[in-house]
Design a protein around this motif. Structure first.
Motif, PDB file in Angstrom:
ATOM      1  N   GLY A   1      -4.721   3.639   9.166  1.00 49.15           N
ATOM      2  CA  GLY A   1      -5.718   2.617   8.835  1.00 49.15           C
ATOM      3  C   GLY A   1      -5.697   2.296   7.356  1.00 49.15           C
ATOM      4  N   ASN A   2      -6.622   1.466   6.921  1.00 42.52           N
ATOM      5  CA  ASN A   2      -6.662   1.022   5.540  1.00 42.52           C
ATOM      6  C   ASN A   2      -7.204   2.118   4.619  1.00 42.52           C
ATOM      7  OD1 ASN A   2      -6.818  -0.880   3.244  1.00 42.52           O
ATOM      8  ND2 ASN A   2      -9.017  -0.591   3.537  1.00 42.52           N
ATOM      9  N   ASP A   3      -6.424   2.462   3.591  1.00 41.34           N
ATOM     10  CA  ASP A   3      -6.846   3.408   2.562  1.00 41.34           C
ATOM     11  C   ASP A   3      -6.983   2.719   1.203  1.00 41.34           C
ATOM     12  OD1 ASP A   3      -6.956   5.505   4.308  1.00 41.34           O
ATOM     13  OD2 ASP A   3      -5.031   6.382   3.735  1.00 41.34           O
ATOM     14  N   GLY A   4      -6.962   1.388   1.197  1.00 40.78           N
ATOM     15  CA  GLY A   4      -7.043   0.671  -0.072  1.00 40.78           C
ATOM     16  C   GLY A   4      -5.717   0.585  -0.794  1.00 40.78           C
ATOM     17  N   LEU A   5      -4.626   0.918  -0.092  1.00 36.79           N
ATOM     18  CA  LEU A   5      -3.292   0.845  -0.689  1.00 36.79           C
ATOM     19  C   LEU A   5      -2.464  -0.142   0.119  1.00 36.79           C
ATOM     20  CD1 LEU A   5      -2.646   4.639  -1.373  1.00 36.79           C
ATOM     21  CD2 LEU A   5      -3.115   2.866  -3.074  1.00 36.79           C
ATOM     22  N   GLY A   6      -2.677  -1.428  -0.131  1.00 36.92           N
ATOM     23  CA  GLY A   6      -1.937  -2.478   0.551  1.00 36.92           C
ATOM     24  C   GLY A   6      -0.922  -3.099  -0.388  1.00 36.92           C
ATOM     25  N   PHE A   7       0.196  -3.584   0.189  1.00 36.82           N
ATOM     26  CA  PHE A   7       1.269  -4.137  -0.629  1.00 36.82           C
ATOM     27  C   PHE A   7       1.721  -5.473  -0.049  1.00 36.82           C
ATOM     28  CE2 PHE A   7       1.222   0.409  -1.087  1.00 36.82           C
ATOM     29  CZ  PHE A   7       1.285   0.586  -2.467  1.00 36.82           C
ATOM     30  N   ALA A   8       1.940  -6.429  -0.939  1.00 36.85           N
ATOM     31  CA  ALA A   8       2.349  -7.769  -0.537  1.00 36.85           C
ATOM     32  C   ALA A   8       3.532  -8.210  -1.386  1.00 36.85           C
ATOM     33  CB  ALA A   8       1.185  -8.756  -0.698  1.00 36.85           C
ATOM     34  N   ALA A   9       4.493  -8.890  -0.737  1.00 36.48           N
ATOM     35  CA  ALA A   9       5.619  -9.453  -1.478  1.00 36.48           C
ATOM     36  C   ALA A   9       5.107 -10.571  -2.381  1.00 36.48           C
ATOM     37  CB  ALA A   9       6.664  -9.984  -0.509  1.00 36.48           C
ATOM     38  N   PRO A  10       5.436 -10.571  -3.664  1.00 33.58           N
ATOM     39  CA  PRO A  10       4.930 -11.610  -4.573  1.00 33.58           C
ATOM     40  C   PRO A  10       5.378 -13.000  -4.135  1.00 33.58           C
ATOM     41  CG  PRO A  10       5.859  -9.768  -5.811  1.00 33.58           C
ATOM     42  CD  PRO A  10       6.239  -9.560  -4.370  1.00 33.58           C
ATOM     43  N   SER A  11       4.502 -13.975  -4.300  1.00 38.97           N
ATOM     44  CA  SER A  11       4.798 -15.329  -3.830  1.00 38.97           C
ATOM     45  C   SER A  11       5.991 -15.948  -4.534  1.00 38.97           C
ATOM     46  CB  SER A  11       3.568 -16.226  -4.019  1.00 38.97           C
ATOM     47  OG  SER A  11       3.202 -16.299  -5.391  1.00 38.97           O
ATOM     48  N   ASN A  12       6.213 -15.610  -5.802  1.00 35.18           N
ATOM     49  CA  ASN A  12       7.360 -16.194  -6.493  1.00 35.18           C
ATOM     50  C   ASN A  12       8.675 -15.754  -5.858  1.00 35.18           C
ATOM     51  OD1 ASN A  12       5.457 -17.284  -8.159  1.00 35.18           O
ATOM     52  ND2 ASN A  12       6.249 -16.405 -10.053  1.00 35.18           N
ATOM     53  N   ILE A  13       8.725 -14.505  -5.365  1.00 35.16           N
ATOM     54  CA  ILE A  13       9.923 -14.034  -4.670  1.00 35.16           C
ATOM     55  C   ILE A  13      10.031 -14.708  -3.315  1.00 35.16           C
ATOM     56  CG2 ILE A  13      11.025 -12.020  -3.640  1.00 35.16           C
ATOM     57  CD1 ILE A  13       9.854 -10.329  -5.864  1.00 35.16           C
ATOM     58  N   VAL A  14       8.921 -14.737  -2.577  1.00 37.31           N
ATOM     59  CA  VAL A  14       8.919 -15.338  -1.236  1.00 37.31           C
ATOM     60  C   VAL A  14       9.306 -16.812  -1.316  1.00 37.31           C
ATOM     61  CG1 VAL A  14       7.510 -15.903   0.771  1.00 37.31           C
ATOM     62  CG2 VAL A  14       7.216 -13.702  -0.384  1.00 37.31           C
ATOM     63  N   LYS A  15       8.755 -17.533  -2.280  1.00 40.07           N
ATOM     64  CA  LYS A  15       9.057 -18.956  -2.424  1.00 40.07           C
ATOM     65  C   LYS A  15      10.526 -19.171  -2.733  1.00 40.07           C
ATOM     66  CE  LYS A  15       7.807 -23.097  -5.048  1.00 40.07           C
ATOM     67  NZ  LYS A  15       7.017 -23.625  -6.196  1.00 40.07           N
TER      68      LYS A  15
END
Length: 346
Positions: A112-126
Protein backbone atom coordinates in the motif's frame (compact mmCIF):
# COMPACT_ATOMS: atom_id res chain seq x y z
CA UNK A 1 -5.82 1.21 -29.11
CA UNK A 2 -2.73 0.07 -30.98
CA UNK A 3 0.88 0.23 -29.82
CA UNK A 4 2.88 2.79 -31.81
CA UNK A 5 6.15 2.12 -30.02
CA UNK A 6 7.76 1.12 -26.75
CA UNK A 7 10.82 2.57 -25.02
CA UNK A 8 11.95 0.00 -22.46
CA UNK A 9 14.66 2.25 -21.04
CA UNK A 10 12.05 4.64 -19.63
CA UNK A 11 9.19 2.10 -19.39
CA UNK A 12 7.02 4.32 -21.60
CA UNK A 13 4.75 3.20 -24.44
CA UNK A 14 2.89 5.32 -26.99
CA UNK A 15 -0.62 4.18 -27.93
CA UNK A 16 -2.90 5.37 -30.70
CA UNK A 17 -6.56 5.29 -29.71
CA UNK A 18 -9.01 3.98 -32.32
CA UNK A 19 -11.82 6.51 -31.97
CA UNK A 20 -15.00 7.05 -34.02
CA UNK A 21 -14.37 9.47 -36.88
CA UNK A 22 -17.25 11.69 -35.82
CA UNK A 23 -15.98 12.07 -32.25
CA UNK A 24 -13.79 15.06 -33.06
CA UNK A 25 -10.76 16.20 -31.10
CA UNK A 26 -10.39 14.59 -27.68
CA UNK A 27 -9.56 16.95 -24.78
CA UNK A 28 -6.10 16.33 -23.33
CA UNK A 29 -3.97 17.78 -20.57
CA UNK A 30 -0.83 19.67 -21.71
CA UNK A 31 2.66 18.71 -20.60
CA UNK A 32 4.29 20.92 -17.99
CA UNK A 33 7.99 21.54 -17.37
CA UNK A 34 9.18 18.99 -14.81
CA UNK A 35 12.54 20.78 -14.55
CA UNK A 36 10.69 23.70 -12.94
CA UNK A 37 9.50 21.55 -10.02
CA UNK A 38 11.04 21.98 -6.58
CA UNK A 39 10.62 19.99 -3.36
CA UNK A 40 7.46 21.21 -1.63
CA UNK A 41 5.51 22.03 -4.80
CA UNK A 42 1.92 20.81 -4.68
CA UNK A 43 0.95 17.97 -7.05
CA UNK A 44 -2.05 15.72 -7.67
CA UNK A 45 -1.87 12.03 -8.64
CA UNK A 46 -4.70 10.76 -10.84
CA UNK A 47 -5.34 7.07 -11.52
CA UNK A 48 -7.34 3.98 -10.67
CA UNK A 49 -5.87 2.68 -7.39
CA UNK A 50 -7.28 -0.72 -6.47
CA UNK A 51 -9.64 -0.32 -9.45
CA UNK A 52 -11.32 2.87 -8.21
CA UNK A 53 -11.30 4.84 -11.46
CA UNK A 54 -10.48 8.56 -11.76
CA UNK A 55 -9.26 8.87 -8.18
CA UNK A 56 -7.35 12.01 -7.24
CA UNK A 57 -4.88 12.30 -4.36
CA UNK A 58 -2.82 15.29 -3.24
CA UNK A 59 0.70 15.70 -1.96
CA UNK A 60 3.99 17.51 -2.51
CA UNK A 61 7.10 16.88 -4.53
CA UNK A 62 9.60 15.18 -2.22
CA UNK A 63 12.57 15.09 -4.65
CA UNK A 64 13.00 16.07 -8.30
CA UNK A 65 15.63 13.68 -9.68
CA UNK A 66 15.55 10.56 -7.52
CA UNK A 67 17.74 7.68 -8.66
CA UNK A 68 16.57 4.54 -6.87
CA UNK A 69 20.04 2.94 -7.01
CA UNK A 70 23.42 4.43 -8.07
CA UNK A 71 23.33 2.62 -11.45
CA UNK A 72 19.55 2.63 -12.03
CA UNK A 73 18.67 3.44 -15.67
CA UNK A 74 15.99 6.02 -14.83
CA UNK A 75 15.37 9.06 -12.64
CA UNK A 76 12.02 9.86 -11.03
CA UNK A 77 10.05 12.58 -9.32
CA UNK A 78 9.40 11.47 -5.76
CA UNK A 79 6.07 12.47 -4.18
CA UNK A 80 4.08 11.75 -1.04
CA UNK A 81 0.79 12.08 -2.96
CA UNK A 82 -0.86 8.72 -2.22
CA UNK A 83 -0.15 6.27 -5.06
CA UNK A 84 -1.31 2.65 -4.87
CA UNK A 85 -1.40 -0.36 -7.22
CA UNK A 86 -3.55 0.73 -10.16
CA UNK A 87 -2.23 4.29 -10.19
CA UNK A 88 0.59 3.47 -12.62
CA UNK A 89 0.21 5.21 -15.96
CA UNK A 90 -1.91 8.01 -14.54
CA UNK A 91 -0.68 11.60 -14.63
CA UNK A 92 0.98 13.57 -11.86
CA UNK A 93 -0.47 17.07 -12.29
CA UNK A 94 0.60 20.48 -10.98
CA UNK A 95 -1.73 23.22 -9.78
CA UNK A 96 -1.96 24.62 -13.33
CA UNK A 97 -3.50 21.40 -14.60
CA UNK A 98 -0.33 20.39 -16.48
CA UNK A 99 1.16 16.89 -16.57
CA UNK A 100 4.50 17.01 -14.77
CA UNK A 101 4.97 13.24 -14.33
CA UNK A 102 3.72 9.77 -15.21
CA UNK A 103 2.94 7.71 -12.08
CA UNK A 104 5.19 4.66 -12.22
CA UNK A 105 5.91 2.83 -8.97
CA UNK A 106 5.87 2.87 -5.19
CA UNK A 107 8.14 1.70 -2.42
CA UNK A 108 6.00 -0.07 0.15
CA UNK A 109 6.38 -2.49 3.03
CA UNK A 110 2.91 -3.98 2.59
CA UNK A 111 1.89 -3.17 -1.00
CA UNK A 112 0.00 0.00 0.00
CA UNK A 113 0.93 3.67 0.04
CA UNK A 114 3.81 4.60 2.37
CA UNK A 115 4.27 8.11 0.98
CA UNK A 116 7.05 6.94 -1.34
CA UNK A 117 5.64 7.32 -4.84
CA UNK A 118 7.68 7.81 -8.01
CA UNK A 119 6.72 9.30 -11.36
CA UNK A 120 8.63 9.60 -14.63
CA UNK A 121 9.34 13.32 -15.19
CA UNK A 122 7.18 14.89 -17.89
CA UNK A 123 10.14 16.27 -19.80
CA UNK A 124 11.43 12.71 -20.30
CA UNK A 125 7.98 11.33 -21.12
CA UNK A 126 7.30 14.14 -23.61
CA UNK A 127 10.64 13.63 -25.35
CA UNK A 128 10.03 9.88 -25.63
CA UNK A 129 6.48 10.44 -26.91
CA UNK A 130 7.55 12.96 -29.54
CA UNK A 131 10.40 10.82 -30.84
CA UNK A 132 8.35 7.62 -31.03
CA UNK A 133 5.58 9.47 -32.83
CA UNK A 134 8.05 11.02 -35.29
CA UNK A 135 10.54 8.18 -35.77
CA UNK A 136 8.99 5.05 -34.28
CA UNK A 137 11.85 4.87 -31.79
CA UNK A 138 13.86 7.04 -29.41
CA UNK A 139 17.10 8.60 -30.66
CA UNK A 140 19.47 9.44 -27.81
CA UNK A 141 22.53 11.64 -27.68
CA UNK A 142 25.86 10.58 -26.16
CA UNK A 143 29.32 12.07 -25.74
CA UNK A 144 31.21 8.83 -25.04
CA UNK A 145 31.42 8.75 -21.25
CA UNK A 146 30.16 6.64 -18.37
CA UNK A 147 28.83 9.03 -15.75
CA UNK A 148 28.46 7.65 -12.21
CA UNK A 149 26.65 8.95 -9.18
CA UNK A 150 29.15 9.82 -6.46
CA UNK A 151 28.43 7.48 -3.56
CA UNK A 152 29.34 8.38 0.03
CA UNK A 153 32.22 5.90 -0.18
CA UNK A 154 33.64 7.50 -3.34
CA UNK A 155 33.19 10.96 -1.86
CA UNK A 156 35.15 10.01 1.24
CA UNK A 157 37.98 8.16 -0.52
CA UNK A 158 38.46 10.77 -3.28
CA UNK A 159 37.81 13.81 -1.03
CA UNK A 160 35.13 15.20 -3.36
CA UNK A 161 33.28 18.38 -2.38
CA UNK A 162 29.71 17.66 -1.20
CA UNK A 163 28.32 20.08 -3.79
CA UNK A 164 29.26 17.72 -6.62
CA UNK A 165 27.42 14.47 -7.32
CA UNK A 166 28.63 13.09 -10.67
CA UNK A 167 32.00 11.63 -11.71
CA UNK A 168 33.24 10.16 -14.99
CA UNK A 169 34.16 6.50 -14.61
CA UNK A 170 35.16 6.14 -18.26
CA UNK A 171 35.88 8.22 -21.35
CA UNK A 172 35.96 6.19 -24.55
CA UNK A 173 38.94 6.73 -26.83
CA UNK A 174 38.11 8.77 -29.92
CA UNK A 175 34.73 9.90 -28.57
CA UNK A 176 33.60 13.55 -28.56
CA UNK A 177 34.38 13.74 -24.83
CA UNK A 178 37.87 12.37 -25.43
CA UNK A 179 38.50 14.90 -28.21
CA UNK A 180 37.29 17.68 -25.90
CA UNK A 181 39.85 16.68 -23.29
CA UNK A 182 37.67 15.02 -20.66
CA UNK A 183 39.28 12.27 -18.57
CA UNK A 184 38.17 9.44 -16.27
CA UNK A 185 37.95 10.79 -12.74
CA UNK A 186 36.72 14.23 -13.82
CA UNK A 187 33.94 15.52 -11.57
CA UNK A 188 30.96 17.05 -13.38
CA UNK A 189 29.76 20.22 -11.69
CA UNK A 190 27.12 21.22 -14.27
CA UNK A 191 25.75 20.53 -17.74
CA UNK A 192 24.76 23.65 -19.72
CA UNK A 193 24.83 25.56 -16.44
CA UNK A 194 22.51 23.14 -14.61
CA UNK A 195 23.94 21.27 -11.58
CA UNK A 196 23.59 17.50 -11.89
CA UNK A 197 22.20 15.50 -8.97
CA UNK A 198 23.22 12.02 -10.17
CA UNK A 199 24.79 10.17 -13.07
CA UNK A 200 21.51 9.21 -14.64
CA UNK A 201 20.27 12.79 -14.71
CA UNK A 202 23.44 13.69 -16.60
CA UNK A 203 22.78 10.92 -19.14
CA UNK A 204 19.15 11.93 -19.62
CA UNK A 205 20.07 15.57 -20.22
CA UNK A 206 22.74 14.56 -22.72
CA UNK A 207 20.21 12.32 -24.48
CA UNK A 208 17.94 15.27 -25.19
CA UNK A 209 20.82 17.45 -26.45
CA UNK A 210 21.37 15.31 -29.57
CA UNK A 211 22.87 17.34 -32.42
CA UNK A 212 23.95 20.24 -30.22
CA UNK A 213 27.12 21.20 -28.38
CA UNK A 214 26.93 20.68 -24.62
CA UNK A 215 28.82 22.94 -22.19
CA UNK A 216 30.20 20.79 -19.38
CA UNK A 217 31.64 22.31 -16.23
CA UNK A 218 34.44 20.08 -14.90
CA UNK A 219 36.29 19.93 -11.59
CA UNK A 220 39.75 18.36 -11.88
CA UNK A 221 41.91 18.60 -8.78
CA UNK A 222 41.95 22.25 -7.74
CA UNK A 223 40.82 23.50 -11.16
CA UNK A 224 37.32 24.22 -12.45
CA UNK A 225 36.85 24.76 -16.18
CA UNK A 226 34.33 24.28 -19.00
CA UNK A 227 34.51 22.17 -22.16
CA UNK A 228 32.20 22.20 -25.16
CA UNK A 229 31.40 18.68 -26.35
CA UNK A 230 29.48 17.64 -29.45
CA UNK A 231 26.50 15.36 -28.71
CA UNK A 232 26.19 12.55 -31.27
CA UNK A 233 23.54 9.87 -31.72
CA UNK A 234 23.90 6.72 -29.66
CA UNK A 235 24.15 3.62 -31.88
CA UNK A 236 20.75 1.97 -31.89
CA UNK A 237 21.03 -1.80 -31.90
CA UNK A 238 17.35 -2.21 -32.71
CA UNK A 239 17.52 -0.29 -35.98
CA UNK A 240 20.98 -1.64 -36.84
CA UNK A 241 19.73 -5.21 -37.03
CA UNK A 242 16.16 -4.48 -38.11
CA UNK A 243 17.43 -2.80 -41.29
CA UNK A 244 19.03 -6.12 -42.30
CA UNK A 245 15.77 -8.09 -42.05
CA UNK A 246 13.05 -8.68 -44.64
CA UNK A 247 9.70 -9.36 -42.91
CA UNK A 248 8.58 -11.60 -45.78
CA UNK A 249 11.55 -13.88 -45.18
CA UNK A 250 12.57 -13.41 -41.57
CA UNK A 251 9.35 -12.92 -39.59
CA UNK A 252 8.63 -15.81 -37.23
CA UNK A 253 5.00 -15.10 -36.40
CA UNK A 254 4.81 -17.54 -33.49
CA UNK A 255 7.34 -15.33 -31.66
CA UNK A 256 6.37 -12.01 -33.30
CA UNK A 257 10.06 -11.46 -34.04
CA UNK A 258 12.39 -11.00 -37.01
CA UNK A 259 15.15 -13.63 -36.94
CA UNK A 260 18.34 -13.78 -39.01
CA UNK A 261 20.68 -16.71 -39.58
CA UNK A 262 23.86 -15.80 -37.67
CA UNK A 263 26.79 -15.67 -40.10
CA UNK A 264 30.34 -14.36 -39.62
CA UNK A 265 29.41 -10.81 -40.70
CA UNK A 266 26.56 -10.59 -38.17
CA UNK A 267 28.64 -12.21 -35.45
CA UNK A 268 31.24 -9.46 -35.90
CA UNK A 269 28.58 -6.90 -34.92
CA UNK A 270 27.94 -8.55 -31.56
CA UNK A 271 29.83 -7.13 -28.55
CA UNK A 272 31.50 -10.40 -27.57
CA UNK A 273 34.53 -12.52 -28.35
CA UNK A 274 32.72 -15.81 -27.69
CA UNK A 275 31.76 -18.07 -30.56
CA UNK A 276 27.97 -18.44 -30.65
CA UNK A 277 25.68 -20.39 -32.99
CA UNK A 278 21.98 -19.70 -33.52
CA UNK A 279 19.61 -17.11 -34.93
CA UNK A 280 19.95 -13.38 -34.29
CA UNK A 281 16.92 -11.40 -33.13
CA UNK A 282 16.77 -8.40 -35.48
CA UNK A 283 13.59 -6.97 -33.98
CA UNK A 284 10.72 -7.89 -31.67
CA UNK A 285 7.35 -6.19 -31.37
CA UNK A 286 6.39 -7.98 -28.20
CA UNK A 287 6.85 -6.16 -24.86
CA UNK A 288 8.14 -8.09 -21.86
CA UNK A 289 5.32 -10.02 -20.12
CA UNK A 290 4.59 -9.43 -16.42
CA UNK A 291 5.89 -12.89 -15.57
CA UNK A 292 9.35 -12.61 -17.15
CA UNK A 293 11.67 -11.43 -19.88
CA UNK A 294 11.26 -11.35 -23.66
CA UNK A 295 13.43 -11.47 -26.77
CA UNK A 296 15.31 -8.27 -27.55
CA UNK A 297 17.18 -7.03 -30.63
CA UNK A 298 20.72 -8.38 -30.51
CA UNK A 299 19.78 -11.62 -28.71
CA UNK A 300 21.03 -14.88 -30.22
CA UNK A 301 18.68 -17.85 -29.81
CA UNK A 302 20.76 -21.03 -29.87
CA UNK A 303 18.24 -23.58 -28.55
CA UNK A 304 14.45 -23.39 -28.45
CA UNK A 305 12.13 -26.06 -27.03
CA UNK A 306 15.20 -28.28 -26.59
CA UNK A 307 16.26 -28.10 -30.26
CA UNK A 308 19.34 -26.30 -31.68
CA UNK A 309 18.35 -23.73 -34.33
CA UNK A 310 20.44 -21.86 -36.92
CA UNK A 311 17.83 -20.45 -39.36
CA UNK A 312 14.36 -18.88 -39.17
CA UNK A 313 12.95 -21.94 -40.97
CA UNK A 314 14.43 -24.20 -38.29
CA UNK A 315 12.68 -22.15 -35.60
CA UNK A 316 9.38 -22.37 -37.48
CA UNK A 317 9.74 -26.15 -37.82
CA UNK A 318 10.43 -26.60 -34.10
CA UNK A 319 7.46 -24.43 -33.09
CA UNK A 320 5.02 -25.96 -35.58
CA UNK A 321 4.30 -28.85 -33.20
CA UNK A 322 3.30 -26.53 -30.34
CA UNK A 323 -0.26 -25.19 -29.89
CA UNK A 324 -1.21 -21.53 -29.60
CA UNK A 325 -0.54 -19.90 -26.20
CA UNK A 326 1.96 -22.64 -25.42
CA UNK A 327 5.21 -21.69 -23.69
CA UNK A 328 8.67 -22.85 -24.67
CA UNK A 329 12.10 -22.41 -23.08
CA UNK A 330 14.78 -20.71 -25.17
CA UNK A 331 18.54 -20.67 -24.53
CA UNK A 332 19.50 -17.08 -25.38
CA UNK A 333 22.89 -15.37 -25.57
CA UNK A 334 22.76 -11.73 -24.39
CA UNK A 335 25.35 -9.28 -23.06
CA UNK A 336 28.15 -11.83 -23.10
CA UNK A 337 26.41 -14.76 -21.42
CA UNK A 338 23.60 -17.26 -21.89
CA UNK A 339 20.25 -17.13 -20.11
CA UNK A 340 17.03 -19.13 -20.16
CA UNK A 341 13.84 -17.36 -21.28
CA UNK A 342 10.26 -18.62 -21.22
CA UNK A 343 8.53 -17.49 -24.44
CA UNK A 344 4.80 -17.57 -25.15
CA UNK A 345 3.76 -18.61 -28.65
CA UNK A 346 1.07 -16.98 -30.74
Amino acid sequence: ATVVGIDRETDVAVLKADLPKDQGRVPALPFGNSDALRPGHLVFAIGSPRGFENSVSMGVVSATARQLKPESPMIYLQTDAPINPGSSGGPLVNTEGEIVGLNTLIYSSDGGNDGLGFAAPSNIVKAVYEQIRAHGRVRRGVIGVHAQTITPELRQELSIDRRHRVILGDVRAGSPADRAGLRPGDVIAALNGKPMENGRQFDVNVYSALGSTARITVVRGDSTFSRRVRVVERPDQRSRFADLADPAEHLVERLDALLLALDDDLAALLPTSRSVNGVLVADSNRPPPPWGDQLRPGDVVSIIAGEPVTTPDAVRDVLSDHPSDDRVVAHVFRDGHFRLLVLRLQ
